[in-house]
Design a protein around this motif. Structure first.
Motif, PDB file in Angstrom:
ATOM      1  N   ARG A  50       0.833  -1.212   0.000  1.00 27.83           N
ATOM      2  CA  ARG A  50       0.000   0.000   0.000  1.00 27.83           C
ATOM      3  C   ARG A  50       0.865   1.258   0.000  1.00 27.83           C
ATOM      4  N   ARG A  51       1.900   1.297   0.837  1.00 25.34           N
ATOM      5  CA  ARG A  51       2.775   2.483   0.889  1.00 25.34           C
ATOM      6  C   ARG A  51       3.520   2.674  -0.426  1.00 25.34           C
ATOM      7  N   LEU A  52       3.999   1.576  -0.994  1.00 24.89           N
ATOM      8  CA  LEU A  52       4.730   1.653  -2.257  1.00 24.89           C
ATOM      9  C   LEU A  52       3.843   2.230  -3.355  1.00 24.89           C
ATOM     10  N   VAL A  53       2.640   1.682  -3.496  1.00 28.17           N
ATOM     11  CA  VAL A  53       1.725   2.123  -4.558  1.00 28.17           C
ATOM     12  C   VAL A  53       1.286   3.569  -4.312  1.00 28.17           C
ATOM     13  N   THR A  54       1.083   3.947  -3.063  1.00 22.43           N
ATOM     14  CA  THR A  54       0.713   5.323  -2.750  1.00 22.43           C
ATOM     15  C   THR A  54       1.788   6.292  -3.208  1.00 22.43           C
ATOM     16  N   ALA A  55       3.050   5.936  -2.988  1.00 24.65           N
ATOM     17  CA  ALA A  55       4.155   6.788  -3.419  1.00 24.65           C
ATOM     18  C   ALA A  55       4.183   6.919  -4.932  1.00 24.65           C
ATOM     19  N   PHE A  56       4.022   5.805  -5.636  1.00 23.33           N
ATOM     20  CA  PHE A  56       4.029   5.868  -7.096  1.00 23.33           C
ATOM     21  C   PHE A  56       2.826   6.655  -7.622  1.00 23.33           C
ATOM     22  N   VAL A  87      -6.217   2.916  -3.589  1.00 19.82           N
ATOM     23  CA  VAL A  87      -5.248   4.007  -3.459  1.00 19.82           C
ATOM     24  C   VAL A  87      -5.659   5.160  -4.385  1.00 19.82           C
ATOM     25  N   PRO A  88      -5.784   6.373  -3.857  1.00 17.01           N
ATOM     26  CA  PRO A  88      -6.153   7.514  -4.696  1.00 17.01           C
ATOM     27  C   PRO A  88      -5.165   7.704  -5.850  1.00 17.01           C
ATOM     28  N   GLY A  89      -5.704   7.882  -7.052  1.00 16.29           N
ATOM     29  CA  GLY A  89      -4.866   8.086  -8.223  1.00 16.29           C
ATOM     30  C   GLY A  89      -4.657   6.849  -9.068  1.00 16.29           C
ATOM     31  N   ILE A  90      -4.913   5.668  -8.495  1.00 15.91           N
ATOM     32  CA  ILE A  90      -4.748   4.431  -9.267  1.00 15.91           C
ATOM     33  C   ILE A  90      -6.033   4.175 -10.057  1.00 15.91           C
ATOM     34  N   ARG A  91      -5.898   4.214 -11.362  1.00 19.51           N
ATOM     35  CA  ARG A  91      -7.045   4.101 -12.255  1.00 19.51           C
ATOM     36  C   ARG A  91      -7.284   2.669 -12.711  1.00 19.51           C
TER      37      ARG A  91
END
Length: 326
Positions: A50-56, A87-91
């Motif tokens: 989750r943290r990794l994907v949030t950063a990306f 995660v916000p921003g992941i489409r």
């Protein structure tokens, strides 16, 4: 949001995230002796993912492709899909899978938010499929795909590694199939890896062989989307499906690179054939490290090369593709 960009001006809306390097197939171009060396027990945890994907996502990444090994071997795989899609921003969340037990699993994946499905189907002939993969599961995989269609999934692709003397004569079989199936079949050139040099030399064939056949039959190239993979995709008005060609040995293959990779243990790999990766895991232990993680990822992009060196026989530290999902 700051868009992630390298020195060449390439942007990266697409992350290929391996969630395990364990695989249960024995494909002759990757793991002919089975998976004997893996780090499945030390793979990134759900909070780390989750943290990794949030950063990306904060760096402009909108599409995550889950890979392996075989990603569905993670017991929490459905939770991984749901967490990433939240995660916000992941489409878009996609998965590349061998389709093992797909009919039993696809409903859970779709309910969790899966948007796209890539299946490894190296032959539509059951005997050839078994000879390549070590498994007699072709019908199971196709049944699972049909179930996904019935649930309304539209983003379905099939990957086939193109190999001389094994499946390079199968184009007509795939074309007959996609005449009425809305599937994009991707022929991927066999790539040389550290453990398979002799196999590569024996079976490599250029994707231009397929390209020439398609053009001669009236197929035309489709404009590539910003978050698409590296395939040159072709369509024909008489076919519901499409054909894609992934040709890493072609000139300028890396010029439009739009994807980064992270291994199952948190190594950022700037190229599939790089000399190892950069360890992001120390900054995945707390939400408080998110800004430092974002800055670290951006800094590492300064080291991304213009291209790979496959044409010179250099394969970096990639021994086999299950290490990081191809």
């Amino acid at each position: 949001m700051t868009v992630l960009q390298d020195r060449q001006g390439r942007t990266f809306p697409y992350l290929r995230l391996s969630v395990t390097d364990l695989c249960n197939f024995r494909c002759n171009y990757c793991l002919p002796d089975g998976c004997q060396d893996h780090h499945h027990g030390d793979a990134l945890t759900l909070p780390e993912i989750r943290r990794l994907v949030t950063a990306f996502a904060r760096l402009g990444t909108e599409k995550i492709r889950l890979t392996g090994g075989e990603p569905s071997l993670r017991r929490d795989f459905t939770d991984i899909i749901h967490t990433i899609k939240s995660v916000p921003g992941i489409r878009k969340v996609a998965v590349t899978t061998n389709g093992y037990k797909l009919p039993q699993r696809i409903d859970g994946w779709l309910d969790a938010g899966l948007d796209a499905l890539n299946l490894s189907v190296d032959s539509l002939d059951p005997r050839t499929f078994q000879a390549i993969t070590g498994h007699d599961r072709l019908q199971e995989i196709l049944t699972g795909m049909q179930k996904a269609f019935e649930r309304g999934l539209t983003g379905a692709k099939v990957n086939a590694v193109l190999m001389r003397g094994l499946n390079d004569g199968d184009l007509d079989r795939y074309l007959d199939w996609i005449k009425v199936q809305p599937v994009s079949v991707r022929f991927i050139e066999l790539m040389e890896t550290g453990d398979h040099r002799e196999f590569f030399q024996q079976h490599h064939v250029s994707g231009t062989v397929i390209r020439e056949q398609l053009v001669a039959r009236g197929w035309t190239e489709v404009i590539r989307l910003a978050d698409a993979g590296p395939a040159q995709e072709f369509c024909h008005p008489d076919y519901q499906g499409r054909i894609g060609l992934i040709m890493p040995y072609s000139p300028d293959f890396c010029r439009q690179c739009n994807r980064l990779r992270v291994s199952a243990t948190g190594q950022l790999q700037l190229c599939l054939f790089a000399d190892g990766g950069y360890d992001l895991r120390p900054l995945l232990q707390s939400d408080d490290d998110l800004e430092a993680l974002v800055a670290d990822i951006r800094r590492q992009l300064n080291f991304k090369q213009d291209g790979h060196f496959l044409e010179h026989g250099y394969t970096g530290t990639t021994r086999q593709l299950a290490q990081i999902g191809g």
